[in-house]
Design a protein around this motif. Sequence first.
Motif, PDB file in Angstrom:
ATOM      1  N   SER A 101      -4.289  33.890  -0.475  1.00 15.85           N
ATOM      2  CA  SER A 101      -5.735  33.751  -0.674  1.00 15.85           C
ATOM      3  C   SER A 101      -6.030  32.812  -1.837  1.00 15.85           C
ATOM      4  CB  SER A 101      -6.367  35.115  -0.954  1.00 15.85           C
ATOM      5  OG  SER A 101      -6.196  35.965   0.131  1.00 15.85           O
ATOM      6  N   GLY A 102      -5.289  32.988  -2.911  1.00 15.60           N
ATOM      7  CA  GLY A 102      -5.494  32.136  -4.079  1.00 15.60           C
ATOM      8  C   GLY A 102      -5.173  30.681  -3.793  1.00 15.60           C
ATOM      9  N   LEU A 103      -4.051  30.441  -3.151  1.00 16.63           N
ATOM     10  CA  LEU A 103      -3.680  29.057  -2.843  1.00 16.63           C
ATOM     11  C   LEU A 103      -4.676  28.417  -1.883  1.00 16.63           C
ATOM     12  CD1 LEU A 103       0.190  29.400  -2.521  1.00 16.63           C
ATOM     13  CD2 LEU A 103      -1.139  28.512  -4.455  1.00 16.63           C
ATOM     14  N   PHE A 104      -5.168  29.192  -0.937  1.00 13.15           N
ATOM     15  CA  PHE A 104      -6.176  28.698  -0.006  1.00 13.15           C
ATOM     16  C   PHE A 104      -7.440  28.277  -0.768  1.00 13.15           C
ATOM     17  CE2 PHE A 104      -9.113  29.459   3.700  1.00 13.15           C
ATOM     18  CZ  PHE A 104      -8.586  28.458   4.494  1.00 13.15           C
ATOM     19  N   CYS A 105      -7.835  29.090  -1.741  1.00 13.60           N
ATOM     20  CA  CYS A 105      -9.009  28.756  -2.554  1.00 13.60           C
ATOM     21  C   CYS A 105      -8.791  27.500  -3.375  1.00 13.60           C
ATOM     22  CB  CYS A 105      -9.344  29.906  -3.497  1.00 13.60           C
ATOM     23  SG  CYS A 105     -10.274  31.178  -2.697  1.00 13.60           S
ATOM     24  N   TRP A 106      -7.602  27.392  -3.970  1.00 17.46           N
ATOM     25  CA  TRP A 106      -7.352  26.205  -4.787  1.00 17.46           C
ATOM     26  C   TRP A 106      -7.383  24.934  -3.947  1.00 17.46           C
ATOM     27  CZ3 TRP A 106      -8.794  27.120  -9.262  1.00 17.46           C
ATOM     28  CH2 TRP A 106      -8.476  28.286  -9.937  1.00 17.46           C
ATOM     29  N   VAL A 107      -6.913  25.009  -2.706  1.00 17.06           N
ATOM     30  CA  VAL A 107      -7.015  23.848  -1.807  1.00 17.06           C
ATOM     31  C   VAL A 107      -8.484  23.558  -1.514  1.00 17.06           C
ATOM     32  CG1 VAL A 107      -6.523  23.010   0.527  1.00 17.06           C
ATOM     33  CG2 VAL A 107      -4.717  24.101  -0.821  1.00 17.06           C
ATOM     34  N   GLY A 108      -9.272  24.595  -1.254  1.00 22.35           N
ATOM     35  CA  GLY A 108     -10.708  24.402  -1.032  1.00 22.35           C
ATOM     36  C   GLY A 108     -11.387  23.796  -2.252  1.00 22.35           C
ATOM     37  N   ILE A 168     -16.538  23.020   2.824  1.00 23.01           N
ATOM     38  CA  ILE A 168     -15.104  23.320   2.736  1.00 23.01           C
ATOM     39  C   ILE A 168     -14.867  24.394   1.677  1.00 23.01           C
ATOM     40  CG2 ILE A 168     -12.842  22.377   2.102  1.00 23.01           C
ATOM     41  CD1 ILE A 168     -13.838  19.664   3.178  1.00 23.01           C
ATOM     42  N   GLY A 169     -15.510  24.245   0.537  1.00 25.41           N
ATOM     43  CA  GLY A 169     -15.359  25.210  -0.547  1.00 25.41           C
ATOM     44  C   GLY A 169     -15.865  26.587  -0.181  1.00 25.41           C
ATOM     45  N   TYR A 170     -17.042  26.637   0.451  1.00 27.03           N
ATOM     46  CA  TYR A 170     -17.604  27.932   0.846  1.00 27.03           C
ATOM     47  C   TYR A 170     -16.747  28.614   1.906  1.00 27.03           C
ATOM     48  CZ  TYR A 170     -21.787  26.362  -1.621  1.00 27.03           C
ATOM     49  OH  TYR A 170     -22.665  25.916  -2.564  1.00 27.03           O
ATOM     50  N   GLY A 187     -14.476  20.206  -4.615  1.00 30.45           N
ATOM     51  CA  GLY A 187     -14.980  20.052  -5.979  1.00 30.45           C
ATOM     52  C   GLY A 187     -15.956  21.150  -6.364  1.00 30.45           C
ATOM     53  N   SER A 188     -16.157  22.128  -5.499  1.00 26.24           N
ATOM     54  CA  SER A 188     -17.102  23.210  -5.726  1.00 26.24           C
ATOM     55  C   SER A 188     -16.495  24.280  -6.618  1.00 26.24           C
ATOM     56  CB  SER A 188     -17.508  23.828  -4.382  1.00 26.24           C
ATOM     57  OG  SER A 188     -18.294  24.974  -4.572  1.00 26.24           O
ATOM     58  N   ILE A 189     -17.331  24.879  -7.440  1.00 25.17           N
ATOM     59  CA  ILE A 189     -16.878  25.923  -8.348  1.00 25.17           C
ATOM     60  C   ILE A 189     -16.646  27.249  -7.622  1.00 25.17           C
ATOM     61  CG2 ILE A 189     -19.158  26.715  -9.044  1.00 25.17           C
ATOM     62  CD1 ILE A 189     -16.291  26.171 -11.461  1.00 25.17           C
ATOM     63  N   VAL A 190     -17.231  27.428  -6.448  1.00 27.31           N
ATOM     64  CA  VAL A 190     -17.124  28.692  -5.712  1.00 27.31           C
ATOM     65  C   VAL A 190     -15.668  29.019  -5.355  1.00 27.31           C
ATOM     66  CG1 VAL A 190     -17.835  29.939  -3.635  1.00 27.31           C
ATOM     67  CG2 VAL A 190     -19.502  28.563  -4.903  1.00 27.31           C
ATOM     68  N   LEU A 230      -8.656  16.952  -9.852  1.00 29.01           N
ATOM     69  CA  LEU A 230     -10.055  16.798  -9.451  1.00 29.01           C
ATOM     70  C   LEU A 230     -10.830  15.990 -10.495  1.00 29.01           C
ATOM     71  CD1 LEU A 230     -12.086  17.632  -7.256  1.00 29.01           C
ATOM     72  CD2 LEU A 230     -12.578  19.642  -8.614  1.00 29.01           C
ATOM     73  N   ARG A 231     -10.564  16.250 -11.753  1.00 31.30           N
ATOM     74  CA  ARG A 231     -11.248  15.512 -12.823  1.00 31.30           C
ATOM     75  C   ARG A 231     -10.859  14.039 -12.832  1.00 31.30           C
ATOM     76  NH1 ARG A 231     -14.039  18.881 -12.044  1.00 31.30           N
ATOM     77  NH2 ARG A 231     -14.353  20.790 -13.185  1.00 31.30           N
ATOM     78  N   LYS A 232      -9.609  13.760 -12.448  1.00 29.22           N
ATOM     79  CA  LYS A 232      -9.109  12.390 -12.482  1.00 29.22           C
ATOM     80  C   LYS A 232      -9.495  11.589 -11.245  1.00 29.22           C
ATOM     81  CE  LYS A 232      -5.494   9.787 -14.256  1.00 29.22           C
ATOM     82  NZ  LYS A 232      -5.788   9.129 -15.481  1.00 29.22           N
ATOM     83  N   GLN A 233      -9.407  12.224 -10.051  1.00 32.29           N
ATOM     84  CA  GLN A 233      -9.603  11.485  -8.807  1.00 32.29           C
ATOM     85  C   GLN A 233     -10.833  11.893  -8.014  1.00 32.29           C
ATOM     86  OE1 GLN A 233      -6.027  11.778  -6.490  1.00 32.29           O
ATOM     87  NE2 GLN A 233      -4.861  10.510  -7.897  1.00 32.29           N
ATOM     88  N   GLY A 234     -11.447  12.986  -8.352  1.00 33.76           N
ATOM     89  CA  GLY A 234     -12.582  13.469  -7.581  1.00 33.76           C
ATOM     90  C   GLY A 234     -12.125  14.295  -6.396  1.00 33.76           C
ATOM     91  N   PRO A 235     -13.065  14.887  -5.669  1.00 34.56           N
ATOM     92  CA  PRO A 235     -12.714  15.738  -4.528  1.00 34.56           C
ATOM     93  C   PRO A 235     -11.960  14.963  -3.455  1.00 34.56           C
ATOM     94  CG  PRO A 235     -15.034  15.960  -5.082  1.00 34.56           C
ATOM     95  CD  PRO A 235     -14.499  14.832  -5.896  1.00 34.56           C
TER      96      PRO A 235
END
Length: 145
Positions: free
Chosen positions: A104-111, A49-51, A116-119, A36-41
């Motif tokens: 659940s965790g993997l789903f969040c990491w994809v989101g 998407i994040g929420y 790019g959201s911290i949520v 994310l830091r290198k290429q952006g969302p």
Amino acid sequence: MDPAVQPVAVVRGARILHAALGIGQILVGATFFFLLRKQGPLGGGSPLIGYATAGLALMNLSVAFVLLRPRIPQRSTDQSPDDYWSRAEVRGAAILIWAVVEGSGLFCWVGYVMSGSIVPAGVGVLSIITLIALRPSRLEGDEGA
């Protein structure tokens, strides 16, 4: 196979599986963080998407604790950890709850990588903490709750 060795392999297998799931989540989160830091969302940065992913993952984590955690039988005081983990109902229930938390965790990491959201990242970290809280030694009652 020697029957005396088999239960130890079951205990070790449960601990290795649990550790692999936790390490996998940490590696995915770290990889997505640097990506994310290198290429952006990757999803255009839409916070929706994040929420959405964070909300669905929180629901799954709630299901894991409220509905699935009580299904894991308690270890009796006269039962060794080897005997406890040799029971199919214990292994099956533990693997099910670990899979729900991992998903659940993997789903969040994809989101997180899509928005790019911290949520969703926060919920992803929560899923790692949840997985740590559901470690084999805690499930078998060797540690205080």
